[in-house]
Design a protein around this motif. Sequence first.
Motif, PDB file in Angstrom:
ATOM      1  N   GLU A 109      70.139  11.451  44.975  1.00 49.58           N
ATOM      2  CA  GLU A 109      71.584  11.588  44.857  1.00 49.58           C
ATOM      3  C   GLU A 109      71.879  13.077  45.058  1.00 49.58           C
ATOM      4  OE1 GLU A 109      74.046  12.925  42.402  1.00 49.58           O
ATOM      5  OE2 GLU A 109      75.311  12.140  43.997  1.00 49.58           O
ATOM      6  N   PRO A 110      72.596  13.439  46.130  1.00 48.94           N
ATOM      7  CA  PRO A 110      72.730  14.854  46.500  1.00 48.94           C
ATOM      8  C   PRO A 110      73.270  15.765  45.392  1.00 48.94           C
ATOM      9  CG  PRO A 110      73.539  13.465  48.270  1.00 48.94           C
ATOM     10  CD  PRO A 110      73.262  12.566  47.106  1.00 48.94           C
ATOM     11  N   GLN A 111      74.308  15.335  44.686  1.00 49.04           N
ATOM     12  CA  GLN A 111      74.887  16.201  43.658  1.00 49.04           C
ATOM     13  C   GLN A 111      73.921  16.396  42.493  1.00 49.04           C
ATOM     14  OE1 GLN A 111      76.641  13.571  45.037  1.00 49.04           O
ATOM     15  NE2 GLN A 111      77.971  14.806  46.345  1.00 49.04           N
ATOM     16  N   ALA A 112      73.237  15.351  42.078  1.00 49.76           N
ATOM     17  CA  ALA A 112      72.266  15.475  40.985  1.00 49.76           C
ATOM     18  C   ALA A 112      71.104  16.375  41.398  1.00 49.76           C
ATOM     19  CB  ALA A 112      71.748  14.093  40.573  1.00 49.76           C
ATOM     20  N   PHE A 113      70.681  16.260  42.643  1.00 47.10           N
ATOM     21  CA  PHE A 113      69.581  17.087  43.144  1.00 47.10           C
ATOM     22  C   PHE A 113      69.997  18.555  43.149  1.00 47.10           C
ATOM     23  CE2 PHE A 113      66.729  18.615  46.606  1.00 47.10           C
ATOM     24  CZ  PHE A 113      65.515  18.270  46.029  1.00 47.10           C
ATOM     25  N   GLU A 114      71.196  18.854  43.626  1.00 47.21           N
ATOM     26  CA  GLU A 114      71.686  20.232  43.662  1.00 47.21           C
ATOM     27  C   GLU A 114      71.872  20.788  42.254  1.00 47.21           C
ATOM     28  OE1 GLU A 114      71.870  22.399  46.137  1.00 47.21           O
ATOM     29  OE2 GLU A 114      71.051  20.854  47.448  1.00 47.21           O
ATOM     30  N   ARG A 115      72.362  19.968  41.323  1.00 50.38           N
ATOM     31  CA  ARG A 115      72.500  20.428  39.936  1.00 50.38           C
ATOM     32  C   ARG A 115      71.138  20.772  39.349  1.00 50.38           C
ATOM     33  NH1 ARG A 115      76.282  16.285  39.670  1.00 50.38           N
ATOM     34  NH2 ARG A 115      74.794  14.899  38.646  1.00 50.38           N
ATOM     35  N   ALA A 116      70.137  19.957  39.651  1.00 53.06           N
ATOM     36  CA  ALA A 116      68.788  20.232  39.149  1.00 53.06           C
ATOM     37  C   ALA A 116      68.252  21.521  39.745  1.00 53.06           C
ATOM     38  CB  ALA A 116      67.850  19.062  39.457  1.00 53.06           C
ATOM     39  N   LEU A 117      68.412  21.706  41.048  1.00 57.19           N
ATOM     40  CA  LEU A 117      67.927  22.930  41.697  1.00 57.19           C
ATOM     41  C   LEU A 117      68.611  24.171  41.133  1.00 57.19           C
ATOM     42  CD1 LEU A 117      67.612  21.840  45.441  1.00 57.19           C
ATOM     43  CD2 LEU A 117      65.777  22.119  43.756  1.00 57.19           C
ATOM     44  N   ALA A 118      69.884  24.045  40.757  1.00 56.10           N
ATOM     45  CA  ALA A 118      70.627  25.190  40.219  1.00 56.10           C
ATOM     46  C   ALA A 118      70.057  25.658  38.885  1.00 56.10           C
ATOM     47  CB  ALA A 118      72.104  24.832  40.068  1.00 56.10           C
ATOM     48  N   LYS A 119      69.344  24.791  38.182  1.00 58.34           N
ATOM     49  CA  LYS A 119      68.752  25.138  36.883  1.00 58.34           C
ATOM     50  C   LYS A 119      67.367  25.775  37.029  1.00 58.34           C
ATOM     51  CE  LYS A 119      70.948  21.161  34.699  1.00 58.34           C
ATOM     52  NZ  LYS A 119      70.685  19.862  34.079  1.00 58.34           N
ATOM     53  N   LEU A 120      66.859  25.825  38.248  1.00 62.09           N
ATOM     54  CA  LEU A 120      65.490  26.279  38.478  1.00 62.09           C
ATOM     55  C   LEU A 120      65.462  27.727  38.952  1.00 62.09           C
ATOM     56  CD1 LEU A 120      64.103  23.044  40.157  1.00 62.09           C
ATOM     57  CD2 LEU A 120      64.133  23.676  37.733  1.00 62.09           C
ATOM     58  N   PRO A 121      64.272  28.338  38.956  1.00 59.43           N
ATOM     59  CA  PRO A 121      64.162  29.745  39.343  1.00 59.43           C
ATOM     60  C   PRO A 121      64.602  29.995  40.788  1.00 59.43           C
ATOM     61  CG  PRO A 121      62.070  28.917  38.474  1.00 59.43           C
ATOM     62  CD  PRO A 121      62.980  27.757  38.610  1.00 59.43           C
ATOM     63  N   PRO A 122      64.949  31.268  41.061  1.00 64.47           N
ATOM     64  CA  PRO A 122      65.255  31.625  42.448  1.00 64.47           C
ATOM     65  C   PRO A 122      64.071  31.229  43.344  1.00 64.47           C
ATOM     66  CG  PRO A 122      65.770  33.440  40.970  1.00 64.47           C
ATOM     67  CD  PRO A 122      65.056  32.406  40.153  1.00 64.47           C
ATOM     68  N   GLY A 123      64.378  30.657  44.448  1.00 67.60           N
ATOM     69  CA  GLY A 123      63.350  30.182  45.370  1.00 67.60           C
ATOM     70  C   GLY A 123      63.266  28.672  45.406  1.00 67.60           C
ATOM     71  N   ALA A 124      63.704  28.008  44.348  1.00 70.04           N
ATOM     72  CA  ALA A 124      63.617  26.536  44.310  1.00 70.04           C
ATOM     73  C   ALA A 124      64.510  25.906  45.372  1.00 70.04           C
ATOM     74  CB  ALA A 124      63.997  26.014  42.926  1.00 70.04           C
ATOM     75  N   ARG A 125      65.726  26.404  45.479  1.00 68.49           N
ATOM     76  CA  ARG A 125      66.660  25.840  46.476  1.00 68.49           C
ATOM     77  C   ARG A 125      66.131  26.084  47.896  1.00 68.49           C
ATOM     78  NH1 ARG A 125      71.360  26.781  44.325  1.00 68.49           N
ATOM     79  NH2 ARG A 125      71.911  24.635  43.988  1.00 68.49           N
ATOM     80  N   GLU A 126      65.552  27.258  48.140  1.00 69.50           N
ATOM     81  CA  GLU A 126      65.017  27.561  49.467  1.00 69.50           C
ATOM     82  C   GLU A 126      63.823  26.670  49.792  1.00 69.50           C
ATOM     83  OE1 GLU A 126      65.664  29.946  47.148  1.00 69.50           O
ATOM     84  OE2 GLU A 126      67.491  30.719  48.070  1.00 69.50           O
ATOM     85  N   PHE A 127      63.023  26.344  48.756  1.00 66.26           N
ATOM     86  CA  PHE A 127      61.864  25.476  48.967  1.00 66.26           C
ATOM     87  C   PHE A 127      62.300  24.143  49.570  1.00 66.26           C
ATOM     88  CE2 PHE A 127      58.534  22.480  47.974  1.00 66.26           C
ATOM     89  CZ  PHE A 127      57.362  23.208  48.025  1.00 66.26           C
ATOM     90  N   TRP A 128      63.410  23.578  49.072  1.00 70.58           N
ATOM     91  CA  TRP A 128      63.881  22.267  49.506  1.00 70.58           C
ATOM     92  C   TRP A 128      64.963  22.354  50.569  1.00 70.58           C
ATOM     93  CZ3 TRP A 128      60.557  18.760  48.572  1.00 70.58           C
ATOM     94  CH2 TRP A 128      59.754  18.839  47.441  1.00 70.58           C
ATOM     95  N   ALA A 129      65.172  23.534  51.137  1.00 71.92           N
ATOM     96  CA  ALA A 129      66.193  23.702  52.180  1.00 71.92           C
ATOM     97  C   ALA A 129      65.783  22.965  53.443  1.00 71.92           C
ATOM     98  CB  ALA A 129      66.407  25.182  52.475  1.00 71.92           C
ATOM     99  N   VAL A 130      66.754  22.406  54.112  1.00 75.50           N
ATOM    100  CA  VAL A 130      66.524  21.733  55.379  1.00 75.50           C
ATOM    101  C   VAL A 130      67.452  22.327  56.424  1.00 75.50           C
ATOM    102  CG1 VAL A 130      65.709  19.578  54.353  1.00 75.50           C
ATOM    103  CG2 VAL A 130      68.125  19.860  54.816  1.00 75.50           C
ATOM    104  N   GLU A 131      67.029  22.227  57.677  1.00 75.63           N
ATOM    105  CA  GLU A 131      67.861  22.752  58.764  1.00 75.63           C
ATOM    106  C   GLU A 131      69.005  21.825  59.043  1.00 75.63           C
ATOM    107  OE1 GLU A 131      64.437  22.317  60.834  1.00 75.63           O
ATOM    108  OE2 GLU A 131      63.585  23.978  59.726  1.00 75.63           O
TER     109      GLU A 131
END
Length: 140
Positions: A118-140
């Motif tokens: 679920e995109p919003q839940a996934f983004e909320r979870a990533l926002a709680k994680l250390p810097p770099g987490a969002r980039e790890f799961w980034a897609v083009e």
Amino acid sequence: MTVPSAFVHASRDLERFLLDARDELGHATTHQTWQSVLAVFVTFRARLTPAEGLAFADALPPLLAAMVLQDWDLGQPTKPFADRATLAREAMAFRGDHSILPESGIADVARALRRHVEPQAFERALAKLPPGAREFWAVE
């Protein structure tokens, strides 16, 4: 109360994810895909505290959450996030000579994973994680 549909359909949803990830990774089987996805999850979770790992897993379908958490040695110190090439080498080394994860494996798994959360839940979870987490799961 009824059993939540995420649990009722967990096996079906895992199979759909593995087929999708198999195609992204270019693997022949879902057995190969399982190992590659596990390598990516283990590489990611090495950068999380147990509490952060639980927050991330909570945003995933049940059996993918179980993959993230399985066999986690909670005594290991967390690693810092690194550049994508370094993370890819670490993931590719997960099973040593038995790894078939391509260099693009993290991005391949990320593309498939994002279609199964679920995109919003996934983004909320990533926002709680250390810097770099969002980039790890980034897609083009």
